[in-house]
Design a protein around this motif. Sequence first.
Motif, PDB file in Angstrom:
ATOM      1  N   GLU A   1      28.185   4.249  -2.435  1.00  0.00           N
ATOM      2  CA  GLU A   1      28.149   5.484  -3.230  1.00  0.00           C
ATOM      3  C   GLU A   1      27.239   6.519  -2.574  1.00  0.00           C
ATOM      4  O   GLU A   1      27.566   7.704  -2.486  1.00  0.00           O
ATOM      5  N   PHE A   2      26.092   6.058  -2.116  1.00  0.00           N
ATOM      6  CA  PHE A   2      25.093   6.933  -1.495  1.00  0.00           C
ATOM      7  C   PHE A   2      25.664   7.603  -0.245  1.00  0.00           C
ATOM      8  O   PHE A   2      25.527   8.820  -0.046  1.00  0.00           O
ATOM      9  N   GLU A   3      26.334   6.805   0.607  1.00  0.00           N
ATOM     10  CA  GLU A   3      26.916   7.352   1.830  1.00  0.00           C
ATOM     11  C   GLU A   3      28.029   8.344   1.516  1.00  0.00           C
ATOM     12  O   GLU A   3      28.123   9.398   2.155  1.00  0.00           O
ATOM     13  N   ALA A   4      28.889   7.988   0.551  1.00  0.00           N
ATOM     14  CA  ALA A   4      29.990   8.882   0.190  1.00  0.00           C
ATOM     15  C   ALA A   4      29.461  10.202  -0.360  1.00  0.00           C
ATOM     16  O   ALA A   4      29.986  11.278  -0.049  1.00  0.00           O
ATOM     17  N   GLU A   5      28.423  10.114  -1.150  1.00  0.00           N
ATOM     18  CA  GLU A   5      27.811  11.318  -1.723  1.00  0.00           C
ATOM     19  C   GLU A   5      27.199  12.185  -0.631  1.00  0.00           C
ATOM     20  O   GLU A   5      27.345  13.416  -0.632  1.00  0.00           O
ATOM     21  N   ASN A   6      26.522  11.550   0.319  1.00  0.00           N
ATOM     22  CA  ASN A   6      25.927  12.300   1.424  1.00  0.00           C
ATOM     23  C   ASN A   6      27.002  12.930   2.307  1.00  0.00           C
ATOM     24  O   ASN A   6      26.837  14.049   2.804  1.00  0.00           O
ATOM     25  N   ALA A   7      28.104  12.182   2.520  1.00  0.00           N
ATOM     26  CA  ALA A   7      29.197  12.734   3.332  1.00  0.00           C
ATOM     27  C   ALA A   7      29.805  13.949   2.637  1.00  0.00           C
ATOM     28  O   ALA A   7      30.156  14.934   3.288  1.00  0.00           O
ATOM     29  N   LEU A   8      29.927  13.876   1.307  1.00  0.00           N
ATOM     30  CA  LEU A   8      30.446  15.005   0.541  1.00  0.00           C
ATOM     31  C   LEU A   8      29.516  16.211   0.667  1.00  0.00           C
ATOM     32  O   LEU A   8      29.964  17.338   0.918  1.00  0.00           O
TER      33      LEU A   8
ATOM     34  N   ALA B   1      41.196   5.951   3.566  1.00  0.00           N
ATOM     35  CA  ALA B   1      39.852   6.203   4.105  1.00  0.00           C
ATOM     36  C   ALA B   1      38.829   5.300   3.434  1.00  0.00           C
ATOM     37  O   ALA B   1      37.909   4.775   4.082  1.00  0.00           O
ATOM     38  N   ALA B   2      38.977   5.087   2.118  1.00  0.00           N
ATOM     39  CA  ALA B   2      38.075   4.184   1.398  1.00  0.00           C
ATOM     40  C   ALA B   2      38.240   2.754   1.883  1.00  0.00           C
ATOM     41  O   ALA B   2      37.258   2.015   2.040  1.00  0.00           O
ATOM     42  N   CYS B   3      39.489   2.355   2.138  1.00  0.00           N
ATOM     43  CA  CYS B   3      39.756   0.991   2.619  1.00  0.00           C
ATOM     44  C   CYS B   3      39.153   0.769   4.007  1.00  0.00           C
ATOM     45  O   CYS B   3      38.676  -0.331   4.315  1.00  0.00           O
ATOM     46  N   ILE B   4      39.161   1.790   4.844  1.00  0.00           N
ATOM     47  CA  ILE B   4      38.560   1.664   6.174  1.00  0.00           C
ATOM     48  C   ILE B   4      37.049   1.492   6.049  1.00  0.00           C
ATOM     49  O   ILE B   4      36.426   0.725   6.792  1.00  0.00           O
ATOM     50  N   ARG B   5      36.441   2.186   5.083  1.00  0.00           N
ATOM     51  CA  ARG B   5      35.005   2.002   4.861  1.00  0.00           C
ATOM     52  C   ARG B   5      34.704   0.570   4.428  1.00  0.00           C
ATOM     53  O   ARG B   5      33.703  -0.027   4.844  1.00  0.00           O
ATOM     54  N   ILE B   6      35.574   0.024   3.598  1.00  0.00           N
ATOM     55  CA  ILE B   6      35.394  -1.369   3.165  1.00  0.00           C
ATOM     56  C   ILE B   6      35.580  -2.310   4.343  1.00  0.00           C
ATOM     57  O   ILE B   6      34.838  -3.285   4.510  1.00  0.00           O
ATOM     58  N   ALA B   7      36.575  -2.016   5.197  1.00  0.00           N
ATOM     59  CA  ALA B   7      36.856  -2.884   6.345  1.00  0.00           C
ATOM     60  C   ALA B   7      35.700  -2.925   7.326  1.00  0.00           C
ATOM     61  O   ALA B   7      35.527  -3.902   8.063  1.00  0.00           O
ATOM     62  N   ALA B   8      34.881  -1.879   7.347  1.00  0.00           N
ATOM     63  CA  ALA B   8      33.773  -1.812   8.303  1.00  0.00           C
ATOM     64  C   ALA B   8      32.610  -2.705   7.904  1.00  0.00           C
ATOM     65  O   ALA B   8      31.679  -2.892   8.685  1.00  0.00           O
ATOM     66  N   LYS B   9      32.657  -3.261   6.680  1.00  0.00           N
ATOM     67  CA  LYS B   9      31.558  -4.101   6.204  1.00  0.00           C
ATOM     68  C   LYS B   9      32.024  -5.549   6.077  1.00  0.00           C
ATOM     69  O   LYS B   9      33.181  -5.812   5.771  1.00  0.00           O
ATOM     70  N   THR B  10      31.112  -6.478   6.315  1.00  0.00           N
ATOM     71  CA  THR B  10      31.419  -7.886   6.112  1.00  0.00           C
ATOM     72  C   THR B  10      31.335  -8.192   4.624  1.00  0.00           C
ATOM     73  O   THR B  10      30.301  -7.963   4.001  1.00  0.00           O
TER      74      THR B  10
ATOM     75  N   GLN C   1      39.775   0.487  -9.326  1.00  0.00           N
ATOM     76  CA  GLN C   1      38.391   0.201  -9.699  1.00  0.00           C
ATOM     77  C   GLN C   1      37.661  -0.510  -8.567  1.00  0.00           C
ATOM     78  O   GLN C   1      36.469  -0.287  -8.335  1.00  0.00           O
ATOM     79  N   ARG C   2      38.372  -1.361  -7.862  1.00  0.00           N
ATOM     80  CA  ARG C   2      37.775  -2.061  -6.715  1.00  0.00           C
ATOM     81  C   ARG C   2      37.339  -1.062  -5.648  1.00  0.00           C
ATOM     82  O   ARG C   2      36.254  -1.191  -5.055  1.00  0.00           O
ATOM     83  N   LEU C   3      38.166  -0.054  -5.394  1.00  0.00           N
ATOM     84  CA  LEU C   3      37.795   0.978  -4.415  1.00  0.00           C
ATOM     85  C   LEU C   3      36.559   1.745  -4.892  1.00  0.00           C
ATOM     86  O   LEU C   3      35.689   2.099  -4.085  1.00  0.00           O
ATOM     87  N   LYS C   4      36.480   2.003  -6.180  1.00  0.00           N
ATOM     88  CA  LYS C   4      35.308   2.702  -6.721  1.00  0.00           C
ATOM     89  C   LYS C   4      34.054   1.858  -6.544  1.00  0.00           C
ATOM     90  O   LYS C   4      32.992   2.366  -6.169  1.00  0.00           O
ATOM     91  N   ASP C   5      34.176   0.557  -6.797  1.00  0.00           N
ATOM     92  CA  ASP C   5      33.011  -0.327  -6.714  1.00  0.00           C
ATOM     93  C   ASP C   5      32.538  -0.522  -5.287  1.00  0.00           C
ATOM     94  O   ASP C   5      31.344  -0.514  -5.002  1.00  0.00           O
ATOM     95  N   GLU C   6      33.481  -0.711  -4.368  1.00  0.00           N
ATOM     96  CA  GLU C   6      33.117  -1.105  -3.008  1.00  0.00           C
ATOM     97  C   GLU C   6      33.013   0.060  -2.040  1.00  0.00           C
ATOM     98  O   GLU C   6      32.393  -0.082  -0.981  1.00  0.00           O
ATOM     99  N   ALA C   7      33.608   1.195  -2.372  1.00  0.00           N
ATOM    100  CA  ALA C   7      33.587   2.323  -1.427  1.00  0.00           C
ATOM    101  C   ALA C   7      33.283   3.644  -2.107  1.00  0.00           C
ATOM    102  O   ALA C   7      33.480   4.702  -1.510  1.00  0.00           O
ATOM    103  N   ALA C   8      32.805   3.608  -3.352  1.00  0.00           N
ATOM    104  CA  ALA C   8      32.457   4.829  -4.087  1.00  0.00           C
ATOM    105  C   ALA C   8      33.631   5.809  -4.113  1.00  0.00           C
ATOM    106  O   ALA C   8      33.458   7.019  -3.970  1.00  0.00           O
ATOM    107  N   TYR C   9      34.828   5.281  -4.309  1.00  0.00           N
ATOM    108  CA  TYR C   9      36.032   6.110  -4.286  1.00  0.00           C
ATOM    109  C   TYR C   9      36.093   6.995  -5.529  1.00  0.00           C
ATOM    110  O   TYR C   9      35.723   6.570  -6.626  1.00  0.00           O
ATOM    111  N   GLN C  10      36.563   8.226  -5.351  1.00  0.00           N
ATOM    112  CA  GLN C  10      36.726   9.159  -6.458  1.00  0.00           C
ATOM    113  C   GLN C  10      38.199   9.497  -6.598  1.00  0.00           C
ATOM    114  O   GLN C  10      38.823  10.009  -5.664  1.00  0.00           O
ATOM    115  N   THR C  11      38.767   9.210  -7.747  1.00  0.00           N
ATOM    116  CA  THR C  11      40.187   9.462  -7.956  1.00  0.00           C
ATOM    117  C   THR C  11      40.462  10.952  -8.098  1.00  0.00           C
ATOM    118  O   THR C  11      39.613  11.714  -8.553  1.00  0.00           O
TER     119      THR C  11
END
Length: 558
Positions: free
Chosen positions: A271-278, A428-437, A529-539
């Motif tokens: 969430e923090f990274e997504a907010e900063n990117a925004l 884009a959110a899925c790629i952010r998730i893929a970058a993490k273990t 909801q999974r995208l929101k939890d794991e990648a701070a996705y905004q619908t």
Amino acid sequence: MARRTGLVVDPLEDDLTEDEQRTAVEAAVATGSREADLDVNKVAPDPENPKGRLSPKENLVNGIKEAGQNTAGMVQPLDRWIAQGGNAEELPDGTEYVIVFGHGRWAACRELGRPFRAVINTTIDDLTDHIVNQLQENINREALTPMQEAEGFQRLAKRKLSQRQIASKLGVKQDHVNKRLKLLTLPEDVQPLVDARSITIEAALKLADIAKAAAKPGDDRNAVRVAYVLERIIAAAGTPEENKASNIDDEQVIINQQNAAKRAVAVMYAEFEAENALKAKRNELTKSGATLIENPREYFTGRPRPYHTYELTDADAITAARADGTAVAHVRSGDIVDWYTTQDPEPEPEAEPAEIPAPRAADPAEDTATPATGETPDTTTDATAETSAPTTEAAERAAAAAEQARQDREEAEREQRERQKAAEARAAACIRIAAKTPPREALTDRLARRLLSEDPYEYADDARELAHEWLKNASVIDDAAAATLFTDKAPTLDVKTAGRVAYIYDLALSEARARDGDGWDNTDAEYIQRLKDEAAYQTSEWEDSHFYNQPAPATSAL
């Protein structure tokens, strides 16, 4: 070879023999220092030395008790220590000397009630050497906790030493110094958890980024994120009664806390990274002169056409509108920007009315006279009325049908654009998730759910293509591995990489399902909801309107 210092050699270097240490002390005395047996009550430890080192160690106490203090410590007179920036108020009354190094031996001598032998050094002109010697002793002779190291590095940083200089003087890597100093930005109630190993250094460093932002006035959102992580760590410790009933020992408690911290930090940091990117994207566009809008629907309220008709999708049109000052931007994320024109679209040309045929001319051969009067009736008005009324109605119906067709076409085009933009944002959110273990618990949970689903391999072909793209963009696999990943010639992957691939493939199956169909059910809602939890996705507004009228799912655990 002994390390050279301002005191000729450090007599406490681990690779010196006892004879070499004695020689080093003699050399220090020869340069103006003297050795003496000092009253332990007149000697005080440096206030900034880690307090944990002041408790006497049993083996050191026994050694000095049996054989005496073989190696002298080092102190400096109180007046010199004060002259170099020390604060006498931090010392006990009656202090005459401050320890440079040898705190452990002083503590053992105090325990035994015997004098502390030390070299009284009067040649230190800068406390920097004092601190370096002290830290070097602590690092070499005893493993300090991460926070104790951080505090030591900070003392040197306050004396205007750069991180590179600190690293050079202490023989550690600059990156190590940087990370330790970063830990000091953690809240005071989190720092003890680092030393207790309840949170890993890696997770603590990410939390430190959030905590640093939370320290800014009015940044309540990040303060809540830090509090959330702390709450999860404490909850994971359990109560002594619960742990005893579940046969959970202290080491397992630490592991449970570390796992809880990892999961909580992963969500909050995304969430923090997504907010900063925004914020970064908004700042970038603002600096370039762009006008930003918060809500396109509200911005275009009252305009003659629906808001979506003002959107610009062609790159050349966006460039032209920005150049003439008629473009506004809506920043949805650090990756996605929607552009609109402030000019009203030109109205479509109205359909031309159908041509009304002229009334048919009377035939002279026909007898048009009435039997009663012999007069010829005027039929022109009646003929015109009969032909113009139905013809006008047909033209209006045709125009209405053409307008409806145009609106339907525009709506279909808008629907396709919104669908495509939403799919790109989710990718884009899925790629952010893929970058993490993924955490082990999350991986096990997701794969178990997938295997127990009604058709675990539905949408498999589309999902494989998506997984290929995301895994490559996240640098999890290279092109060669991606080419054969889901074939009988699949490359051999290590367990960690294979787990990440499986986790992302499961994600891709959900995305492929979401791209199919005209509405979303609870299964799709759980994926969003999974995208929101794991990648701070905004619908987007379109996605929010795409759900069937069903209750939102509970937040899925990582």
